[in-house]
Write a protein that holds these residues in place. Structure first.
Motif, short mmCIF file in Angstrom:
data_model
loop_
_atom_site.label_atom_id
_atom_site.label_comp_id
_atom_site.label_asym_id
_atom_site.label_seq_id
_atom_site.Cartn_x
_atom_site.Cartn_y
_atom_site.Cartn_z
N PRO A 170 0.80 -1.24 0.00
CA PRO A 170 0.00 0.00 0.00
C PRO A 170 0.82 1.28 0.00
O PRO A 170 0.42 2.27 -0.59
CB PRO A 170 -0.83 -0.13 1.29
CG PRO A 170 -0.92 -1.60 1.55
CD PRO A 170 0.38 -2.17 1.06
N ALA A 171 1.98 1.28 0.66
CA ALA A 171 2.76 2.52 0.79
C ALA A 171 3.81 2.68 -0.31
O ALA A 171 4.62 3.60 -0.25
CB ALA A 171 3.45 2.55 2.15
N HIS A 172 3.80 1.83 -1.32
CA HIS A 172 4.85 1.87 -2.34
C HIS A 172 4.67 3.09 -3.23
O HIS A 172 3.60 3.33 -3.80
CB HIS A 172 4.83 0.60 -3.17
CG HIS A 172 6.06 0.40 -3.99
ND1 HIS A 172 6.26 1.00 -5.21
CD2 HIS A 172 7.19 -0.32 -3.73
CE1 HIS A 172 7.44 0.64 -5.68
NE2 HIS A 172 8.02 -0.16 -4.82
N GLY A 374 5.57 10.44 -2.70
CA GLY A 374 4.69 9.33 -3.02
C GLY A 374 4.47 8.40 -1.85
O GLY A 374 3.66 7.46 -1.94
N ARG A 375 5.15 8.64 -0.74
CA ARG A 375 5.00 7.84 0.47
C ARG A 375 4.69 8.75 1.67
O ARG A 375 5.09 8.49 2.79
CB ARG A 375 6.28 7.04 0.76
CG ARG A 375 6.68 6.10 -0.36
CD ARG A 375 8.02 5.41 -0.11
NE ARG A 375 8.00 4.60 1.10
CZ ARG A 375 8.75 4.85 2.18
NH1 ARG A 375 9.56 5.91 2.21
NH2 ARG A 375 8.69 4.06 3.22
N GLY A 376 3.98 9.82 1.39
CA GLY A 376 3.63 10.75 2.45
C GLY A 376 3.78 12.20 2.04
O GLY A 376 3.18 13.08 2.66
N GLY A 457 10.14 9.57 9.51
CA GLY A 457 9.34 8.49 8.97
C GLY A 457 9.81 7.13 9.40
O GLY A 457 10.77 7.00 10.19
N ASP A 458 9.11 6.11 8.90
CA ASP A 458 9.48 4.72 9.17
C ASP A 458 9.34 3.94 7.86
O ASP A 458 9.25 4.54 6.78
CB ASP A 458 8.62 4.12 10.28
CG ASP A 458 7.12 4.20 9.98
OD1 ASP A 458 6.76 4.32 8.79
OD2 ASP A 458 6.31 4.16 10.93
N GLU A 459 9.30 2.62 7.94
CA GLU A 459 9.22 1.80 6.73
C GLU A 459 7.95 2.07 5.94
O GLU A 459 7.89 1.87 4.73
CB GLU A 459 9.30 0.31 7.09
CG GLU A 459 10.67 -0.11 7.62
CD GLU A 459 10.73 -1.59 7.91
OE1 GLU A 459 9.68 -2.26 7.74
OE2 GLU A 459 11.81 -2.07 8.29
N THR A 463 5.93 9.97 9.04
CA THR A 463 5.19 9.86 10.32
C THR A 463 4.97 11.21 10.99
O THR A 463 4.00 11.39 11.71
CB THR A 463 5.92 8.93 11.31
OG1 THR A 463 7.25 9.43 11.52
CG2 THR A 463 5.96 7.51 10.79
N SER A 464 5.86 12.18 10.76
CA SER A 464 5.66 13.49 11.38
C SER A 464 6.41 14.57 10.62
O SER A 464 7.36 14.29 9.88
CB SER A 464 6.11 13.49 12.85
OG SER A 464 7.50 13.38 12.95
N VAL A 465 5.94 15.81 10.81
CA VAL A 465 6.52 16.98 10.15
C VAL A 465 6.95 17.97 11.23
O VAL A 465 6.17 18.31 12.12
CB VAL A 465 5.48 17.64 9.21
CG1 VAL A 465 6.07 18.89 8.58
CG2 VAL A 465 5.01 16.65 8.15
N ARG A 466 8.19 18.42 11.15
CA ARG A 466 8.69 19.41 12.12
C ARG A 466 8.73 20.79 11.47
O ARG A 466 9.20 20.95 10.34
CB ARG A 466 10.08 19.03 12.61
CG ARG A 466 10.74 20.11 13.46
CD ARG A 466 11.89 19.56 14.28
NE ARG A 466 11.39 18.67 15.32
CZ ARG A 466 12.13 18.19 16.31
NH1 ARG A 466 13.42 18.50 16.39
NH2 ARG A 466 11.61 17.39 17.22
N CYS A 467 8.21 21.77 12.18
CA CYS A 467 8.26 23.14 11.67
C CYS A 467 8.74 24.07 12.78
O CYS A 467 8.75 23.70 13.96
CB CYS A 467 6.89 23.59 11.16
SG CYS A 467 5.70 23.89 12.47
#
Length: 570
Positions: A170-172, A374-376, A457-459, A463-467
């Motif tokens: 799914p995450a490809h 494409g993965r986030g 992120g992970d595999e 997973t998160s965005v820092r600002c």
């Protein structure tokens, strides 16, 4: 939706409106499968060839060949589809007075279903050129044919997906790219997860060997591609037309956004031989817009996809050839005819070239950005992305109209939309109606004077965005698996430098008096004779959809003037 307006049904082009399309299609059987009168058939005969097939004979094959539109005179024509897993689904059986075909037949591309004679089949056959001639010459009959073709494509997409089967994790990112390509080009497909789908798992056991094989694409003829490029998929599905060696087009348009498609529609309708190239999908950046509400003539707004779909079909109606994906990499203008070289080495020839390549998305300077694309990390917000972020928080960066439209669209799917802008607010960069709508949407949270500084992120992807704050360095993490970037665009003009087309200091193409004072009325011609620029790639253009379409149309009169001069010199 008006009963008699065939264009409005293009609003259903694509999976973003499947639920609405399904309800609408249920009441439109008489428009999807109309029965032609004896007078209609009489009018068609002067454009058609009469043919006969014995019982059980193959009339046409999905994704292989097409005789054109088939009008049944006697007998019946059974249309069905077989997917890559060998499952056959009957689509429709045409009776006397009915006709086969959908949007693909306007350009002579392969059909999406097989056609087999039931009983002895006697029929009229109209190839793509004759079909387009009917649509133009017979306005009332042509309207009914066009309405049926568009509705049938909508039905293929929304009711019984055919076409290729996409298989992968799914995450490809490659799987996402293929899905986006097919979706934005209104091509039916099915996506299968091998972890939960036994039939997809069986295909993986037969064809997959290592991670570099992802994604798998199972074609309707049973052939399975491993990690194909978009061009490979396009060739297999017929989105790349066969162009005979030595063909010289009157007009070659690079870019299928609003400006390029407008040029194509006006030029082809006036008898010029036109080819349009695009590297990804028709509609350009406008095609990814969730809703355009300031385009003249659409008081309730129109999605970018719907506007692009209408323009695309209109261009096909007048005989434009459209090749997607076909990235242009070089423009050779030191001899005539002009030449455009594609990524695969193909060299195309034309008397004139229209640069409508628009702009490419600007990217922030983040070291890990590429691994999450494409993965986030995404640069547009279409229904494909909306499905990924359902009931999840998302982060969106940007303060222009495109960002505002995307924020409102995503708010209907995501749990929260955190909107980050570098400035003190939106007033200087966004239309007031969008500002008001954002303020009235409770799950859109505006964070001013903020900029992204890092991604985690992970595999599975992001997973998160820092600002951080631009005022005091205060940093904050937003837990989110989806980040949408709308931070502007740079002109897609690097490939022009070898030709010598003059650019301004930001890379936009100079035209008219900005490059040659003696140009006079040819305000859209570049520094090189016969090469024109329209839309976002042109220096000084108004970056609005309506303005781009207007420039594309205006260029055609100037192209005619140039071609007349060219003919006089030869």
């Amino acid at each position: 939706m008006s009963e008699h307006d065939p264009e409005l049904i293009a609003d259903s082009f694509g999976p973003d409106t499947q639920a609405r399309a399904a309800v609408d299609l249920a009441t439109r059987g008489h428009q999807i499968y109309p029965v032609l009168s004896a007078d209609d058939i009489r009018r068609l005969r002067r454009f058609a060839v009469e043919r006969r097939w014995p019982d059980g004979a193959t009339v046409f094959r999905a994704c292989v060949d097409s005789p054109g539109m088939v009008v049944v005179l006697s007998g019946r024509l059974l249309c069905s589809r077989t997917d890559a897993l060998g499952k056959r689904v009957e689509v429709v059986e045409y009776a006397p007075g009915q006709f086969s075909g959908e949007v693909a037949q306007l350009s002579g591309r392969p059909p999406l279903a097989d056609g087999v004679a039931v009983g002895e089949l006697d029929a009229l056959v109209l190839d793509a050129e004759c079909l387009r001639a009917v649509i133009v010459a017979e306005a009332d009959l042509g309207e009914r044919l066009m309405r049926a073709f568009i509705l049938r494509r909508v039905q293929l997409i929304s009711n019984h997906p055919g076409g290729p089967i996409l298989i992968g994790p799914p995450a490809h990112a490659g799987l996402f790219e293929l899905e986006n390509f097919l979706s934005r080009n209104a091509y039916p497909y099915t996506r299968r997860d091998p972890e939960t789908d036994p039939e997809a798992a069986e295909l993986v056991r037969e064809h997959w060997r290592n991670p570099s094989d992802w994604p798998l694409v199972a074609l309707p003829d049973g052939f399975v591609l491993k990690n194909p490029t978009l061009a490979e998929v396009g060739r297999c599905l017929g989105t790349l037309p066969r162009i005979e060696r030595g063909t010289v087009f009157d007009v070659l348009v690079v870019g299928a956004g609003p400006s390029g498609l407008a040029t194509a529609v006006y030029a082809a309708s006036e008898g010029l031989h036109v080819l349009v190239l695009d590297q990804r999908a028709y509609g350009g950046q406008a095609g990814a817009s969730a809703r355009i509400e300031n385009f003249l003539g659409f008081p309730t707004g129109i999605s970018g996809r719907a506007l692009a779909g209408r323009s695309y079909v209109q261009a096909l109606k007048f005989g434009t050839e459209i090749a997607i994906p076909a990235p242009a990499t070089r423009l050779l203008c030191h001899e005539r005819p002009l030449k455009v070289e594609l990524e695969d080495g193909t060299c195309l020839q034309a008397k004139s070239v229209v640069l409508a390549a628009g702009a490419r998305y600007r990217k922030p300077d983040l070291p890990d950005l590429a691994q999450y694309e494409g993965r986030g990390v995404y640069y547009w917000a279409s229904p494909v992305e909306a499905k990924l972020c359902r009931n999840e928080p998302v982060v969106l960066v940007g303060g222009g109209n495109s960002a505002g439209q995307a924020a409102v669209f995503l708010a209907a799917h995501a749990s929260e939309v955190h909107m980050l802008v570098r400035g003190p607010g939106l007033a200087a960069t966004m239309s007031s109606y969008l500002i008001e709508r954002i303020a009235a949407t409770p799950n859109i949270h505006l964070h001013v004077r903020r900029e992204i500084v890092g991604l985690t992120g992970d595999e599975g992807g992001l997973t998160s965005v820092r600002c951080r704050s631009r005022d005091g360095g205060d940093e904050r993490d937003f837990p989110a698996r989806r980040l949408f970037l709308f931070i502007g665009a740079d002109p897609n003009s690097d490939w022009l430098r070898e030709c010598g087309v003059e650019l301004d200091d930001k890379g936009f193409v100079l035209t008219g008096a900005d490059t040659r004072p003696e140009h006079g009325a040819r305000t859209l011609e570049t520094s090189v004779d016969g090469i024109f620029a329209v839309g976002d790639v042109r220096a000084g253009s108004t970056k609005r959809v309506a303005a781009a379409a207007g420039e594309g149309a205006a260029a055609v009169a100037q192209i005619h003037a140039y071609l007349a001069e060219l003919a006089a010199r030869s």
